[in-house]
Motif scaffolding. Structure first.
Motif, short mmCIF file in Angstrom:
data_model
loop_
_atom_site.label_atom_id
_atom_site.label_comp_id
_atom_site.label_asym_id
_atom_site.label_seq_id
_atom_site.Cartn_x
_atom_site.Cartn_y
_atom_site.Cartn_z
N UNK A 134 50.06 -34.20 -71.02
CA UNK A 134 49.25 -35.02 -71.91
C UNK A 134 50.20 -35.85 -72.78
N UNK A 135 49.70 -36.98 -73.22
CA UNK A 135 50.52 -37.85 -74.06
C UNK A 135 51.05 -37.11 -75.28
N UNK A 136 50.21 -36.24 -75.85
CA UNK A 136 50.59 -35.56 -77.09
C UNK A 136 51.48 -34.34 -76.84
N UNK A 137 51.72 -33.99 -75.56
CA UNK A 137 52.69 -32.95 -75.24
C UNK A 137 54.11 -33.51 -75.22
N UNK A 138 54.21 -34.82 -75.02
CA UNK A 138 55.52 -35.45 -74.92
C UNK A 138 56.18 -35.55 -76.30
N UNK A 139 57.50 -35.40 -76.36
CA UNK A 139 58.17 -35.53 -77.67
C UNK A 139 58.16 -36.97 -78.19
N UNK A 140 57.95 -37.94 -77.30
CA UNK A 140 57.90 -39.35 -77.72
C UNK A 140 56.70 -40.03 -77.07
N UNK A 141 56.19 -41.05 -77.73
CA UNK A 141 55.14 -41.88 -77.17
C UNK A 141 55.78 -43.12 -76.54
N UNK A 142 55.21 -43.53 -75.42
CA UNK A 142 55.71 -44.69 -74.68
C UNK A 142 54.83 -45.88 -75.03
N UNK A 143 55.37 -46.82 -75.77
CA UNK A 143 54.59 -47.98 -76.23
C UNK A 143 55.16 -49.24 -75.58
N UNK A 144 54.29 -49.97 -74.89
CA UNK A 144 54.74 -51.18 -74.21
C UNK A 144 54.40 -52.42 -75.05
N UNK A 145 55.08 -53.49 -74.75
CA UNK A 145 54.74 -54.80 -75.32
C UNK A 145 53.72 -55.43 -74.39
N UNK A 146 52.44 -55.44 -74.80
CA UNK A 146 51.37 -55.91 -73.92
C UNK A 146 51.47 -57.40 -73.61
N UNK A 147 52.22 -58.12 -74.41
CA UNK A 147 52.39 -59.55 -74.13
C UNK A 147 53.48 -59.80 -73.08
N UNK A 264 35.13 -33.26 -68.22
CA UNK A 264 36.29 -34.09 -67.85
C UNK A 264 37.28 -33.22 -67.10
N UNK A 265 37.71 -33.72 -65.95
CA UNK A 265 38.73 -33.03 -65.15
C UNK A 265 40.04 -33.77 -65.28
N UNK A 266 41.11 -33.03 -65.22
CA UNK A 266 42.42 -33.66 -65.32
C UNK A 266 43.52 -32.68 -65.00
N UNK A 267 44.75 -33.21 -64.89
CA UNK A 267 45.89 -32.38 -64.57
C UNK A 267 46.43 -31.65 -65.80
N UNK A 268 45.95 -32.02 -66.96
CA UNK A 268 46.43 -31.41 -68.20
C UNK A 268 45.24 -31.06 -69.07
N UNK A 269 45.16 -29.80 -69.52
CA UNK A 269 44.00 -29.35 -70.29
C UNK A 269 43.92 -30.07 -71.62
N UNK A 270 45.04 -30.23 -72.31
CA UNK A 270 45.02 -30.94 -73.59
C UNK A 270 44.54 -32.37 -73.42
N UNK A 271 44.93 -32.98 -72.30
CA UNK A 271 44.50 -34.36 -72.03
C UNK A 271 43.00 -34.47 -71.90
N UNK A 272 42.37 -33.52 -71.21
CA UNK A 272 40.91 -33.57 -71.05
C UNK A 272 40.21 -33.33 -72.38
N UNK A 273 40.74 -32.41 -73.19
CA UNK A 273 40.13 -32.11 -74.49
C UNK A 273 40.22 -33.33 -75.41
N UNK A 274 41.41 -33.91 -75.48
CA UNK A 274 41.60 -35.08 -76.36
C UNK A 274 40.72 -36.24 -75.92
N UNK A 275 40.62 -36.44 -74.62
CA UNK A 275 39.80 -37.56 -74.15
C UNK A 275 38.34 -37.39 -74.52
#
Length: 828
Positions: A134-147, A264-275
């Motif tokens: 899940x995104x929140x399991x990672x030590x860092x967040x990956x933020x892109x420049x959408x432009x 919600x089904x997913x590969x990560x339990x925290x990811x499904x809960x957060x979503x």
């Protein structure tokens, strides 16, 4: 008896003679049991594979649920039950239908994908397996420049280096000049470039390459697990939405249909809960905003209509009062109050439907003008259709999307054509629903008009002046009913605006309670792998059994050929063919004595010399072996016997008896030597042997010659038994000619050697009476000691009666049985 019935049965029986079963089930089962260890090995291998797969390779799938209830006090046109329910008595869960449509809609999930950055997938890789995070399991967040255009499906490995430093490692290959824009949601082509080098960056530092631009932001609440690497892979918004929708389920409680269960089904339990929790929160916020807008629009719409209706009501009251004063119509005598009350009620109903049609016109105008922000409550028109409301909501999102795309694309571009197609489809669906309501209301008004017309018949007798007064009164009542209805709706709308709150009440939010994975089904996978591997040897054995046409079953042999069985010879371990002479106490010798006894049933007992011919299908089936031992057992019984080696193409007999084969039957038949020159004595006084001699160029002609016939006739005068070792009938036809001279013929069939199809010719000749006095000898049979059963004799029994019994080993199952009996006997 039915004519022709006997012939039909006889023909069918003849067709079956010589035909063997395609698949020998009994032998197949024995073969499977003999190869039990392969099945044990495959089962163990399958279990091992399933353990390794489930532990290191199978990707776990988790599921979480959220339950909520839906109240019926909502006012948004996005929900069905905002105002007075005009379809009296109608029930259902239109709110739930709408919410389900919304939760599964593209607009809602696209909004979540963009808000939660769900187009970035996180994972970590160990030595063997890659695990999704899940995104929140990672030590860092990956933020892109959408432009900035980004390459999708391109795994980016982030390796922590300490002190908030991270190494960015890109794949060694796979860079592409086709990149994706998250602003336009389309691909574009950039110039070719070299693979970007690996680079170490700090937190909040932009990493820029021709195909990527992103930065890493520290997670304020990272997982306690320390990861050696984080792998991030971007995907398109469209793919992210499609993948997301496919994992969401929405169901209703079976007992209370206003309670909704979202999964919600997913590969990560925290990811499904957060979503799930975020999805419902965002939906609540969006619905509050939309509902406030619609409530305000509805309030203004009702106020405008009330002002207009109030003017009409005042005007109608003025006219009615004028008629009362000027024409003195204060009281009409003999009024038909029942008819007038009926007409009043019908007018009120008609006014209600006219109000609905006016509301439908307003909704239709909003749809056609694309100004959905001015949409009023659909329930002011009596629309109780959750699907329609969800379609309107989707249409609003599509209009907003088209406005965004219009700033980037030309009207003829593919994205614009696609968005226009979706808008047209949504408008068609919504207009179809409105058309149904229009038709329903107009039909109801037509029915009311007909009922009013019938009621007016009762008022024809009234004077002209009084009828005009009653018409004015009816008009006033209709306007008053419309005014009161709108006034009630206005009060409800004002109350809703003042007490606006969410109609979604979360009962059980999604939580991480340590739920186990719902997939894969480890037990099912284990059984499937083991079953598949068990089928493999079964198929190999079955295919081998299907392709193997050798004789293995004595019972099947007798059923197919219907030729008498003279005896069964076991497998010989002796180093030559003289088993009867050198091992007289063996079970094989006893088997040959049994064959000697059974031969009496093939030839007549008339104290005359007998000719016994021994043949087989092909070489190697034990024809010579049987010939030697049949002749030996005859001689040992005191009968003067001669063994003739008439297989002139492949002489053999001389080797076992250590006789010189320089002169033999071939020399005699060509006239080179006399009879006494080819007859050789043996160690058995009553047994003589005539070998084949040198191989002649014309063996068939010699065997069928008149001299050979005379030779056998002459031997009858000197011997009790003449045993002929003849050529195999499957290769040459010599033996069939010699059978005419024999009193009995022995056909040797070798266990697991003779092919089934080779027996067809001899079987047909026997049943067509072309061959007389024929019997079978089943040679080289070996009982299956694993299971302790067999057929006939010719092998040891284990009772010390035969020589082989000294080396006899009990079958495995019998040994186990005996040991169990001893154990049980001691315990008694």
């Amino acid at each position: 008896m039915i004519p022709g019935k006997e012939n039909t049965g006889a023909t069918a029986a003849q067709d079956k003679i010589g035909s063997f079963a395609i698949f020998d089930v009994e032998h197949f089962i024995r073969k499977v049991l003999r190869n039990w260890y392969w099945f044990f090995l495959m089962a163990a291998l399958g279990y091992g594979i399933s353990v390794v797969y489930s532990k290191y390779y199978a990707q776990r799938v988790y599921a979480s649920n959220l339950s909520l209830s839906i109240s019926n006090n909502s006012a948004s046109y996005f929900t069905p039950n905002q105002s007075i329910n005009f379809i009296w008595g109608q029930t259902g869960n239109q709110d739930g239908v709408y919410l389900k449509k919304m939760l599964l809609s593209r607009s809602h999930n696209e909004y979540l994908v963009k808000q939660l950055d769900l187009y970035a997938n996180y994972a970590t890789k160990g030595l063997i397996k890659q695990t999704y995070l899940d995104k929140y399991d990672s030590p860092v967040f990956f933020e892109i420049d959408k432009s900035y255009p980004q390459q999708v499906n391109y795994p980016i490995t982030i390796i922590p280096k300490g002190r908030d430093q991270f190494e960015i490692e890109l794949p060694k290959e796979g860079e592409s000049n086709s990149v994706y824009s998250y602003e336009t949601e389309g691909f574009k082509t950039i110039p070719k470039y070299q693979r970007p080098a690996n680079k170490i960056i700090a937190l909040n530092q932009w990493y820029t390459s021709p195909n990527l631009k992103f930065k890493l932001i520290k997670n304020p609440h990272p997982s306690e697990i320390i990861f050696d690497n984080i792998i991030v892979s971007l995907t398109t918004v469209n793919n992210a939405v499609n993948n997301l929708v496919s994992t969401i389920t929405v169901d209703f409680d079976k007992e209370i249909n206003t309670i909704m269960i979202i999964g919600k089904k997913g590969f990560n339990l925290n990811g499904t809960v957060n979503f799930l929790n975020t999805s419902v929160d965002e939906l609540e916020k969006k619905r509050l905003i939309d509902r406030n807008v619609v409530d305000k629009n509805t309030e203004k719409y009702l106020l405008d209509n009330l002002i207009n209706i109030r003017k009409k009501l005042d005007s109608s009251a003025t006219v009615l009062n004028h008629m009362k004063v000027s024409e003195g119509l204060y009281n009409i005598k003999d009024r038909d109050e029942k008819s007038l009350e009926n007409i009043k009620n019908l007018d009120a109903r008609k006014a209600d439907f006219l109000t609905r049609i006016n509301s439908l016109n307003s909704i239709k105008n909003s749809l056609e003008s694309q100004n959905l922000d001015r949409m009023i409550s659909t329930n002011t028109a009596g629309v109780e259709d959750g699907v329609f409301n969800a379609t309107v909501s989707e249409l609003k999102a599509l209009y907003a999307k088209r406005r965004e795309l219009a700033l980037i694309y030309t009207p003829a571009s593919e994205p614009m054509r696609e968005i226009n197609r979706l808008i047209h489809e949504a408008k068609t669906n919504s207009n179809g629903s409105l058309r149904n309501y229009y038709n329903t209301y107009l039909n109801e008004i037509s029915k009311i008009d007909r009922e009013i017309a019938r009621a007016n018949i009762d008022l024809v007798s009234y004077p002209e002046k009084e009828r005009r007064y009653l018409d004015a009164e009816r008009g006033y009542n209709m306007i008053e009913a419309t005014y009161n209805t709108l006034l009630a709706k206005q009060n409800e709308t004002q109350i809703r605006v003042a007490t606006n709150k969410s109609d979604i009440n979360v009962i059980d939010p999604a939580k991480n309670l340590g739920q186990g994975p719902i997939a894969p089904d480890i037990a099912k996978i284990t059984y499937t792998i083991i079953g598949g591997l068990l089928i493999l040897p079964l198929l190999i054995l079955g295919l081998g059994q299907l392709l193997d046409s050798r004789i293995r079953n004595i019972k099947e042999l007798l059923q197919a050929t219907k030729i008498p069985l003279l005896g069964v010879i076991g497998r010989s371990s002796h180093d030559n063919n003289l088993t009867v002479l050198e091992q007289p106490r063996s079970s094989i010798s006893e088997a040959f004595r049994g064959i000697r006894a059974n031969l009496r049933f093939l030839h007549k007992e008339d104290n005359r010399s007998k000719v016994i011919l021994v043949t087989s299908s092909v070489g190697g089936e034990g024809k010579t072996y049987v010939s030697i031992n049949i002749a030996s057992v005859m001689a040992l019984s005191g009968k003067k016997t001669i063994l003739l080696g008439m297989d002139l193409r492949k002489p053999k007999i001389f080797g076992d008896f250590k006789i010189n084969n320089h002169y033999g039957i071939s020399n005699y038949l060509t006239g080179e030597v006399e009879m006494d020159k080819i007859i050789n004595k043996t160690s058995v006084p009553d047994l003589d042997v005539a070998t084949s001699g040198p191989i002649p160029p014309n063996p068939s002609e010699l065997l069928m010659s008149k001299r050979n016939i005379e030779f056998i006739k002459e031997l009858r005068n000197h011997y009790d038994f003449i045993v002929i070792d003849s050529p195999p009938v499957g290769l040459v036809a010599d033996s069939f000619e010699l059978m005419q001279l024999a009193d009995a013929s022995i056909y040797v069939v070798r266990h697991e050697y003779t092919e089934k199809h080779m027996l067809k010719m001899i079987t047909e000749k026997y049943h067509h009476h072309e061959v007389q006095n024929l019997g079978l000898v089943y040679n080289d049979y070996q009982a299956d000691n694993t299971y302790g059963y067999g057929y006939g004799y010719g092998y040891g029994y284990g009772y010390g009666y035969f020589e082989e019994d000294a080396h006899y080993e009990e079958p495995t199952l019998i040994r186990i049985r005996n040991k169990m009996n001893k154990i049980l006997g001691k315990t008694r």
